[in-house]
Design a protein around this motif. Structure first.
Motif, PDB file in Angstrom:
ATOM      1  N   THR A 256       0.931  -1.011   0.015  1.00 54.16           N
ATOM      2  CA  THR A 256       0.041   0.328  -0.289  1.00 54.16           C
ATOM      3  C   THR A 256       0.834   1.310  -0.038  1.00 54.16           C
ATOM      4  O   THR A 256       0.544   2.054  -0.485  1.00 54.16           O
ATOM      5  N   LYS A 284     -10.325   9.819  -4.231  1.00 55.60           N
ATOM      6  CA  LYS A 284     -11.092   9.245  -2.898  1.00 55.60           C
ATOM      7  C   LYS A 284     -10.166   7.681  -3.234  1.00 55.60           C
ATOM      8  O   LYS A 284     -10.983   6.768  -2.794  1.00 55.60           O
ATOM      9  N   THR A 286      -9.194   3.807  -2.615  1.00 54.76           N
ATOM     10  CA  THR A 286      -8.429   3.272  -1.645  1.00 54.76           C
ATOM     11  C   THR A 286      -7.232   1.954  -2.408  1.00 54.76           C
ATOM     12  O   THR A 286      -7.364   1.361  -3.611  1.00 54.76           O
ATOM     13  N   THR A 288      -5.629  -1.797  -0.492  1.00 54.36           N
ATOM     14  CA  THR A 288      -5.901  -2.828   0.323  1.00 54.36           C
ATOM     15  C   THR A 288      -5.564  -3.816  -0.051  1.00 54.36           C
ATOM     16  O   THR A 288      -4.682  -4.129  -1.151  1.00 54.36           O
TER      17      THR A 288
END
Length: 444
Positions: A256, A284, A286, A288
């Motif tokens: 990440t 926005k 992300t 993971t």
């Protein structure tokens, strides 16, 4: 859900070839993209083409293709690259020769052209971004003008059955976005899908930067087995969701943290990342963790494109003259500073047309201001450089540094000198409707 596997075989013109071979052999790829163009690269390529109409493409094109084509052909992996630089057609002809020499028959090789807009910007009232000067003021100093084109040429080539697609100045993420649009049939106004595909392209475009290259900081951010660092690949779904990973057993790391650093690379505003096909929104996004060296990416969006294309403008901006000399032992820094002072004063007295100059001590103040260490350095490397109007004045810079052997402080050695023409880069913008991409197809 259908998944497309696409790998990054290079992140700049001088990138290593071995990791790309590993991807071709072990990555089970549908596509392998090589992103090899920087702003100045294509301007220099245009200069080469002026002297030789058959030149102007990436000098490593032939080596790269010879290395990866056997595995790519055996596994059905298509190759997409901007190594065409200033001369995609000549690059495609070189690729055709390579394929024939290797006995690879039936390869369809596409050259995508249309990004060269030099004549177009000379005819219009376009101004340089930054200082607002009319492009026309550059006159005969103008070397190149290449638009950052979108997906259409590459998609067209793939729809015609191309196995290798060679472009000029396509925008970097486009090399990865175009095959996704081709494979998944995304609409040209599906801004969400295009934004997600652009995220994939942006994360892959710099190759090892997302697998630990330009990331490693020993003791802070350790990267395993950088000697055999692997290049990244993405497993992309039809909805634009993807996993960033690499070949199992290759060196480096996908995490990440590496993905976050690459996400922010060369992005001024993550919510408004202008591209030829979409205005991507990464605000926005992300990341993971999904197991060793696997990161799920999500959250990218997109908005309608602007209708403008950025144009990289290259022009001659004088000459750089440079000389270097080393000093070691007691008072090395003091002798280095004296050497710089002497060169500055002698150049002022001789009166060459120096537009700007800089003297520095490598290891002391060449990157950071002031002294890096409080302890006196045991050795320094003096570098003096100046931008001049002519080659003759630029050559004088190195000559003055060389004269320090007998006309400067004691103990100087290891002089190097050079003079080179400066190709500066600026930008302007043109309506996308003025640019038309053309596909020329060859077969081995």
């Amino acid at each position: 859900m259908k998944t497309v596997r696409i790998g990054s075989g290079a992140g700049f013109a001088g990138d290593r070839i071995e990791p790309a071979v590993e991807l071709a052999e072990k990555g089970e790829l549908d596509y392998l993209a090589f992103e090899c163009l920087a702003e100045r690269t294509i301007a220099l390529a245009q200069q080469e083409k002026m002297h030789d109409p058959s030149a102007g493409y990436d000098g490593m094109l032939v080596r790269r293709l010879k290395a990866v084509l056997p595995a790519a052909r055996a596994k059905g992996t298509k190759i997409i690259t901007n190594m065409g630089a200033a001369n995609p057609k000549a690059a495609a002809e070189a690729a055709q020769r390579v394929a024939r020499e290797m006995g690879l028959k039936g390869l369809r090789i596409a050259a995508v052209t249309g990004d060269d807009v030099l004549d177009l910007i000379l005819q219009g009232d376009y101004r340089l971004d930054g200082d607002g000067r009319p492009v026309s003021e550059l006159g005969n100093k103008l070397v190149s003008a290449n638009a950052y084109t979108g997906i259409e040429g590459i998609v067209d080539a793939l729809e015609q059955g191309a196995d290798i697609v060679i472009t000029g100045r396509a925008a970097d993420p486009v090399l990865f976005l175009a095959p996704l649009v081709h494979e998944f049939g995304w609409a040209r106004d599906d801004w969400s899908a295009l934004g997600r595909g652009t995220l994939v392209g942006h994360l892959l475009e710099c190759a090892a930067q997302v697998t630990g290259g330009y990331f490693a900081d020993p003791g802070v951010k350790d990267v395993p087995d950088m000697l055999h660092i692997g290049y990244p690949l993405a497993e992309v779904r039809a909805d634009g969701g993807a996993v960033i990973t690499k070949v199992a057993g290759s060196g480096g790391v996908v995490s990440t943290a590496t993905c976050t650093e690459q996400l922010l690379y060369e992005v001024h505003d993550p919510s408004t990342y202008f591209q030829p096909d979409v205005v991507a929104d990464f605000s926005k996004v992300t990341f993971t963790h999904d197991g060793p060296d696997r990161v799920v990416i999500d959250g990218a969006a997109g908005a309608k494109r602007t209708g403008l294309l950025k144009v990289s403008v290259g022009y001659v901006d004088g000459w750089i003259g440079e000389g270097q000399i080393s000093y070691a032992g007691p008072a090395a820094e003091e002798r280095g500073r004296l050497a710089i002072d002497l060169v500055e004063q002698r150049l002022a007295a001789l009166g060459p047309k120096v537009l700007e100059s800089r003297g520095e001590l490598i290891g002391v103040n060449s990157v950071l201001p002031g002294n890096v260490s409080q302890a006196p350095p045991r050795e320094v490397r003096v570098r003096f450089a100046a931008r001049c109007e002519s080659r003759e004045d630029a050559q004088r810079i190195g000559e003055e540094v060389e004269s320090l052997y007998l006309n400067g402080p004691y103990g100087g050695g290891g002089v190097t000198k050079q003079a080179r023409e400066v190709v500066a880069i600026a930008s302007t913008f043109i309506p996308e409707t003025l640019v038309s991409q053309t596909v020329t197809m060859l077969e081995s």
